[in-house]
Scaffold this motif. Structure first.
Motif, PDB file in Angstrom:
ATOM      1  N   PRO A  13     -53.410 -20.722   6.020  1.00 24.27           N
ATOM      2  CA  PRO A  13     -52.181 -21.669   6.621  1.00 24.27           C
ATOM      3  C   PRO A  13     -52.092 -21.258   8.341  1.00 24.27           C
ATOM      4  O   PRO A  13     -52.521 -20.174   8.695  1.00 24.27           O
ATOM      5  CB  PRO A  13     -51.111 -21.185   5.923  1.00 24.27           C
ATOM      6  CG  PRO A  13     -51.696 -20.484   4.756  1.00 24.27           C
ATOM      7  CD  PRO A  13     -52.953 -19.969   4.795  1.00 24.27           C
ATOM      8  N   SER A  14     -51.900 -22.473   8.957  1.00 18.70           N
ATOM      9  CA  SER A  14     -51.649 -22.237  10.513  1.00 18.70           C
ATOM     10  C   SER A  14     -50.931 -20.916  10.840  1.00 18.70           C
ATOM     11  O   SER A  14     -50.992 -20.252  11.991  1.00 18.70           O
ATOM     12  CB  SER A  14     -50.999 -23.291  10.979  1.00 18.70           C
ATOM     13  OG  SER A  14     -51.957 -24.523  11.006  1.00 18.70           O
ATOM     14  N   GLU A  15     -49.564 -20.933  10.025  1.00 16.02           N
ATOM     15  CA  GLU A  15     -48.727 -19.819  10.556  1.00 16.02           C
ATOM     16  C   GLU A  15     -49.533 -18.591  10.339  1.00 16.02           C
ATOM     17  O   GLU A  15     -49.255 -17.509  11.165  1.00 16.02           O
ATOM     18  CB  GLU A  15     -47.607 -19.843   9.545  1.00 16.02           C
ATOM     19  CG  GLU A  15     -46.527 -20.833   9.712  1.00 16.02           C
ATOM     20  CD  GLU A  15     -47.049 -22.112   8.946  1.00 16.02           C
ATOM     21  OE1 GLU A  15     -48.227 -21.961   8.326  1.00 16.02           O
ATOM     22  OE2 GLU A  15     -46.409 -23.020   8.990  1.00 16.02           O
ATOM     23  N   LEU A  16     -50.403 -18.138   9.246  1.00 19.59           N
ATOM     24  CA  LEU A  16     -50.993 -17.108   9.111  1.00 19.59           C
ATOM     25  C   LEU A  16     -52.030 -16.793  10.079  1.00 19.59           C
ATOM     26  O   LEU A  16     -52.307 -15.561  10.667  1.00 19.59           O
ATOM     27  CB  LEU A  16     -51.720 -16.848   7.677  1.00 19.59           C
ATOM     28  CG  LEU A  16     -52.394 -15.623   7.499  1.00 19.59           C
ATOM     29  CD1 LEU A  16     -51.533 -14.506   7.366  1.00 19.59           C
ATOM     30  CD2 LEU A  16     -52.942 -15.616   5.979  1.00 19.59           C
ATOM     31  N   ILE A  17     -52.778 -17.936  10.637  1.00 19.76           N
ATOM     32  CA  ILE A  17     -53.731 -18.039  11.600  1.00 19.76           C
ATOM     33  C   ILE A  17     -53.175 -17.298  12.891  1.00 19.76           C
ATOM     34  O   ILE A  17     -53.824 -16.545  13.557  1.00 19.76           O
ATOM     35  CB  ILE A  17     -54.615 -19.159  11.844  1.00 19.76           C
ATOM     36  CG1 ILE A  17     -55.316 -19.448  10.581  1.00 19.76           C
ATOM     37  CG2 ILE A  17     -55.363 -19.184  13.198  1.00 19.76           C
ATOM     38  CD1 ILE A  17     -56.185 -20.801  10.526  1.00 19.76           C
ATOM     39  N   HIS A  18     -52.164 -18.003  13.147  1.00 18.90           N
ATOM     40  CA  HIS A  18     -51.216 -17.461  14.319  1.00 18.90           C
ATOM     41  C   HIS A  18     -50.899 -15.999  14.492  1.00 18.90           C
ATOM     42  O   HIS A  18     -51.004 -15.510  15.445  1.00 18.90           O
ATOM     43  CB  HIS A  18     -50.025 -18.653  14.543  1.00 18.90           C
ATOM     44  CG  HIS A  18     -50.279 -19.816  14.863  1.00 18.90           C
ATOM     45  ND1 HIS A  18     -49.603 -21.030  14.622  1.00 18.90           N
ATOM     46  CD2 HIS A  18     -51.667 -20.601  15.255  1.00 18.90           C
ATOM     47  CE1 HIS A  18     -50.179 -22.120  14.995  1.00 18.90           C
ATOM     48  NE2 HIS A  18     -51.519 -22.120  15.294  1.00 18.90           N
ATOM     49  N   HIS A  19     -50.419 -15.707  13.237  1.00 16.05           N
ATOM     50  CA  HIS A  19     -49.883 -14.249  13.209  1.00 16.05           C
ATOM     51  C   HIS A  19     -51.075 -13.307  13.286  1.00 16.05           C
ATOM     52  O   HIS A  19     -51.087 -12.178  14.086  1.00 16.05           O
ATOM     53  CB  HIS A  19     -49.511 -14.019  11.705  1.00 16.05           C
ATOM     54  CG  HIS A  19     -49.124 -12.649  11.588  1.00 16.05           C
ATOM     55  ND1 HIS A  19     -48.049 -12.269  12.178  1.00 16.05           N
ATOM     56  CD2 HIS A  19     -49.581 -11.640  10.981  1.00 16.05           C
ATOM     57  CE1 HIS A  19     -47.931 -10.765  11.869  1.00 16.05           C
ATOM     58  NE2 HIS A  19     -48.763 -10.314  10.905  1.00 16.05           N
ATOM     59  N   ILE A  20     -52.416 -13.660  13.013  1.00 17.82           N
ATOM     60  CA  ILE A  20     -53.417 -13.031  13.066  1.00 17.82           C
ATOM     61  C   ILE A  20     -53.862 -13.004  14.665  1.00 17.82           C
ATOM     62  O   ILE A  20     -54.415 -11.951  15.294  1.00 17.82           O
ATOM     63  CB  ILE A  20     -54.754 -13.388  12.445  1.00 17.82           C
ATOM     64  CG1 ILE A  20     -54.303 -13.068  10.851  1.00 17.82           C
ATOM     65  CG2 ILE A  20     -56.091 -12.747  12.622  1.00 17.82           C
ATOM     66  CD1 ILE A  20     -55.372 -13.523   9.694  1.00 17.82           C
ATOM     67  N   LEU A  21     -53.747 -14.033  15.368  1.00 22.39           N
ATOM     68  CA  LEU A  21     -54.252 -14.316  16.723  1.00 22.39           C
ATOM     69  C   LEU A  21     -53.162 -13.619  17.644  1.00 22.39           C
ATOM     70  O   LEU A  21     -53.786 -13.234  18.658  1.00 22.39           O
ATOM     71  CB  LEU A  21     -54.448 -15.911  17.066  1.00 22.39           C
ATOM     72  CG  LEU A  21     -55.492 -16.525  16.661  1.00 22.39           C
ATOM     73  CD1 LEU A  21     -55.440 -18.286  16.994  1.00 22.39           C
ATOM     74  CD2 LEU A  21     -56.774 -16.017  16.742  1.00 22.39           C
ATOM     75  N   SER A  22     -52.039 -13.160  17.105  1.00 23.64           N
ATOM     76  CA  SER A  22     -51.012 -12.717  18.088  1.00 23.64           C
ATOM     77  C   SER A  22     -51.460 -11.082  18.253  1.00 23.64           C
ATOM     78  O   SER A  22     -50.925 -10.623  19.182  1.00 23.64           O
ATOM     79  CB  SER A  22     -49.843 -12.570  17.501  1.00 23.64           C
ATOM     80  OG  SER A  22     -49.546 -11.765  16.245  1.00 23.64           O
ATOM     81  N   PHE A  23     -52.429 -10.362  17.522  1.00 27.11           N
ATOM     82  CA  PHE A  23     -52.981  -9.267  17.793  1.00 27.11           C
ATOM     83  C   PHE A  23     -53.889  -9.063  18.867  1.00 27.11           C
ATOM     84  O   PHE A  23     -54.200  -7.914  19.157  1.00 27.11           O
ATOM     85  CB  PHE A  23     -53.281  -8.472  16.317  1.00 27.11           C
ATOM     86  CG  PHE A  23     -52.342  -8.453  15.389  1.00 27.11           C
ATOM     87  CD1 PHE A  23     -51.397  -7.117  15.388  1.00 27.11           C
ATOM     88  CD2 PHE A  23     -51.854  -9.467  14.368  1.00 27.11           C
ATOM     89  CE1 PHE A  23     -50.530  -7.049  14.600  1.00 27.11           C
ATOM     90  CE2 PHE A  23     -51.099  -9.223  13.458  1.00 27.11           C
ATOM     91  CZ  PHE A  23     -50.201  -7.819  13.557  1.00 27.11           C
ATOM     92  N   LEU A  24     -54.335 -10.118  19.112  1.00 28.61           N
ATOM     93  CA  LEU A  24     -55.658 -10.033  20.180  1.00 28.61           C
ATOM     94  C   LEU A  24     -55.086 -10.133  21.455  1.00 28.61           C
ATOM     95  O   LEU A  24     -53.926 -10.223  21.930  1.00 28.61           O
ATOM     96  CB  LEU A  24     -56.390 -11.451  20.039  1.00 28.61           C
ATOM     97  CG  LEU A  24     -56.842 -11.741  18.709  1.00 28.61           C
ATOM     98  CD1 LEU A  24     -57.656 -12.976  18.698  1.00 28.61           C
ATOM     99  CD2 LEU A  24     -57.826 -10.587  18.292  1.00 28.61           C
ATOM    100  N   SER A  25     -55.783  -9.476  22.598  1.00 30.67           N
ATOM    101  CA  SER A  25     -55.589  -9.441  23.880  1.00 30.67           C
ATOM    102  C   SER A  25     -55.694 -10.916  24.466  1.00 30.67           C
ATOM    103  O   SER A  25     -56.386 -11.743  23.839  1.00 30.67           O
ATOM    104  CB  SER A  25     -56.351  -8.524  24.531  1.00 30.67           C
ATOM    105  OG  SER A  25     -57.704  -8.716  24.325  1.00 30.67           O
ATOM    106  N   LEU A  26     -55.175 -10.952  25.525  1.00 34.25           N
ATOM    107  CA  LEU A  26     -55.441 -12.452  26.264  1.00 34.25           C
ATOM    108  C   LEU A  26     -56.966 -12.782  26.492  1.00 34.25           C
ATOM    109  O   LEU A  26     -57.117 -13.919  26.252  1.00 34.25           O
ATOM    110  CB  LEU A  26     -54.626 -12.302  27.666  1.00 34.25           C
ATOM    111  CG  LEU A  26     -54.731 -13.876  28.368  1.00 34.25           C
ATOM    112  CD1 LEU A  26     -53.982 -14.681  27.631  1.00 34.25           C
ATOM    113  CD2 LEU A  26     -54.284 -13.614  29.854  1.00 34.25           C
ATOM    114  N   SER A  27     -57.798 -11.986  26.727  1.00 38.39           N
ATOM    115  CA  SER A  27     -59.181 -12.107  27.033  1.00 38.39           C
ATOM    116  C   SER A  27     -59.913 -12.527  25.556  1.00 38.39           C
ATOM    117  O   SER A  27     -60.556 -13.269  25.606  1.00 38.39           O
ATOM    118  CB  SER A  27     -60.069 -11.185  27.581  1.00 38.39           C
ATOM    119  OG  SER A  27     -59.740  -9.832  27.045  1.00 38.39           O
TER     120      SER A  27
END
Length: 495
Positions: A13-27
């Motif tokens: 689900p998009s919400e879960l993908i966005h949650h995972i991506l939120s742990f990444l640095s900007l680069s």
């Protein structure tokens, strides 16, 4: 077949993908966005950029400007977010320097910085029972931001007007024409320039860098240039070369001739600004005196200093070491006598027997006439400590370095050093009313003639009144000066 090639990650689900991506640095987020079209769209999710903005504005909840997204807000001020993130900036102006408080103003969508100034209120004279002849004046400075004229103001208009011949955006100078009037015949112009770190491997005590080596900083930049920093070698071509601990401001006056329709540029000045890592000046339970302080320098007015607490023993400047050794030698003297200044180079040599006696006599002749009180060192100082005092905070050294200065001791120089605030440095615990309960430790104070000539260190006593207030007794001068902590959080928030 195309369906079989879809990554299992993208089926989430998009919400879960966005949650995972939120742990990444900007680069890393940008790198993920380059993988394919689907991940690129996910990487553009606006809520992912809010933490990046907020992380650069500590101590203040960022409000997103109207008609803007978090991603647009971040991109607008990239890569200048490091300026409000570091909060305090101090300049290398000759002698005096200047201290800035930087912040993000969500009302105007600007990064701005104003000078921190202090006014010395009318003092009153007070007495000290331990030494009635000492000169003591109260100190209650009025500290504020000078909001009349910003030193920095960066916005979309400034970025779009960046000037320079370089093809690299980061090497261009960003205009901050803050003091202009349409009808004025003269104006003060300023441009902000980014900097590159100077390699530590080729940095020595003789290298002109800012901040100076006595201040803790992993990154320094060179602060001299034969071309007035017009060559691009001093500026970053990309973010990997960017120093986030310094910047420069070029400033000049420009006079317009209405009759000839031309302008004349005069008085160009370039200032390099640096910051300190917050952990080096934020107080902690074990280092409660760390911080940015305001000191009373009598005729020179108020000056700002960084007080640093270091663990263990740190090397002292040579003449400060001499002054401390001279103090230790006074054990053979009367308890009513004290040595005040470091010996000359000849006197600093190891001397024994009759020569040591001659040295004692020489120093006493120079100092005893100006002393007003003794340095009392009880045989068992620990016995005098209050029962409720947390002894664990009394360790290491306290060093005070001027962030702003005067013609005698300029910015970037020590103002006092207490090499050991533990048992080895303890002189006594005050019982007199004015400093009752305060720990008094051995220290040295920095002195010099105008123009920072013939600088030297003299014996002094640092009085630890509280975690927000200190005093220093200059033994030779018979004078007590006070220092008061600055509450930075009071000035960094935009209402």
């Amino acid at each position: 077949m195309d369906e079989l090639r879809v990554s299992p990650f993208l089926t989430l689900p998009s919400e879960l993908i966005h949650h995972i991506l939120s742990f990444l640095s900007l680069s890393d987020l940008h790198s993920v966005g380059l993988a394919n079209r689907a991940l690129h769209q996910h990487s553009l999710q606006d809520t992912l950029y809010q933490p990046f903005v907020q992380s650069h504005v500590p101590g203040q909840t960022v409000i997103k400007p109207k008609n803007s997204t978090w991603r647009e807000l971040y991109r607008t001020h990239h890569p200048y977010w490091f300026i409000p993130q570091n909060k305090i900036w101090f300049a290398d102006n000759a002698h005096t320097g200047k201290l800035l408080i930087s912040r993000y103003n969500h009302h105007l969508n600007t990064i701005e910085a104003y000078a921190l100034v202090a006014e010395r209120r009318q003092p009153t004279f007070t007495t000290w029972d331990w030494n009635p002849e000492a000169i003591i004046h109260t100190f209650s400075p009025k500290i504020r931001l000078d909001l009349n004229v910003p030193i920095i103001r960066l916005d979309t208009a400034a970025y779009s007007s960046a000037e320079g011949s370089s093809p690299y955006r980061l090497q261009r100078e960003v205009p901050m024409d803050l003091h202009l009037s349409p009808r004025a015949s003269a104006g003060l112009y300023s441009r902000l320039m980014l900097t590159k770190p100077w390699p530590p491997a080729i940095t020595t005590a003789a290298t002109p860098v800012w901040p100076p080596l006595i201040l803790p900083s992993p990154v320094r930049t060179r602060n001299d240039s034969a071309t007035h920093f017009r060559d691009h070698s001093h500026r970053p071509a990309n973010t990997s070369e960017l120093s986030t601990a310094s910047f420069r401001i070029r400033k000049w006056m420009e006079f317009a001739s209405r009759s000839q329709g031309v302008s004349m540029r005069v008085g160009e000045d370039i200032t390099t600004w640096a910051t300190l890592r917050e952990e080096s000046y934020r107080p902690t339970k074990q280092k409660p005196w760390q911080g940015i302080w305001c000191g009373d320098y009598a005729g020179h007015g108020c000056e700002f200093l960084a007080i640093l607490q270091r663990d263990g023993e740190t090397p002292l400047p040579e003449r400060a070491e001499w002054a401390m050794r001279a103090r230790e030698r006074q054990g053979s003297l009367s308890s009513e006598e004290s040595w005040s200044t470091a010996p000359t180079e000849a006197e600093a040599m190891d001397i024994e027997g009759d020569e040591l006696g001659a040295l004692h006599e020489h120093l006493l002749e120079d100092s005893v006439d100006t002393l007003h009180a003794s340095v009392e060192e009880p045989c068992s100082p620990l016995a005098e400590l209050p029962d409720e005092e947390d002894e664990s905070v009394y360790h290491g050294s306290i060093e005070a370095v001027k962030l702003t200065g005067d013609p005698n001791i300029p910015r970037g120089e020590y103002t006092f050093i207490a090499p050991d605030i533990g048992p080895a440095g303890l002189i006594r615990v005050a019982t007199e009313e004015i400093f009752k309960g305060a720990r008094i430790v051995k220290s040295v104070g920095h002195i010099a003639a105008q123009g920072f000539r013939d600088d030297d260190f003299m014996a002094s006593q640092l009085i630890l009144i509280s975690h927000d207030r200190l005093a220093q007794y200059w033994e030779t001068f018979g004078h007590v000066s006070f220092y008061q902590r600055v509450n930075l959080d009071e000035f960094t928030k935009v209402q």
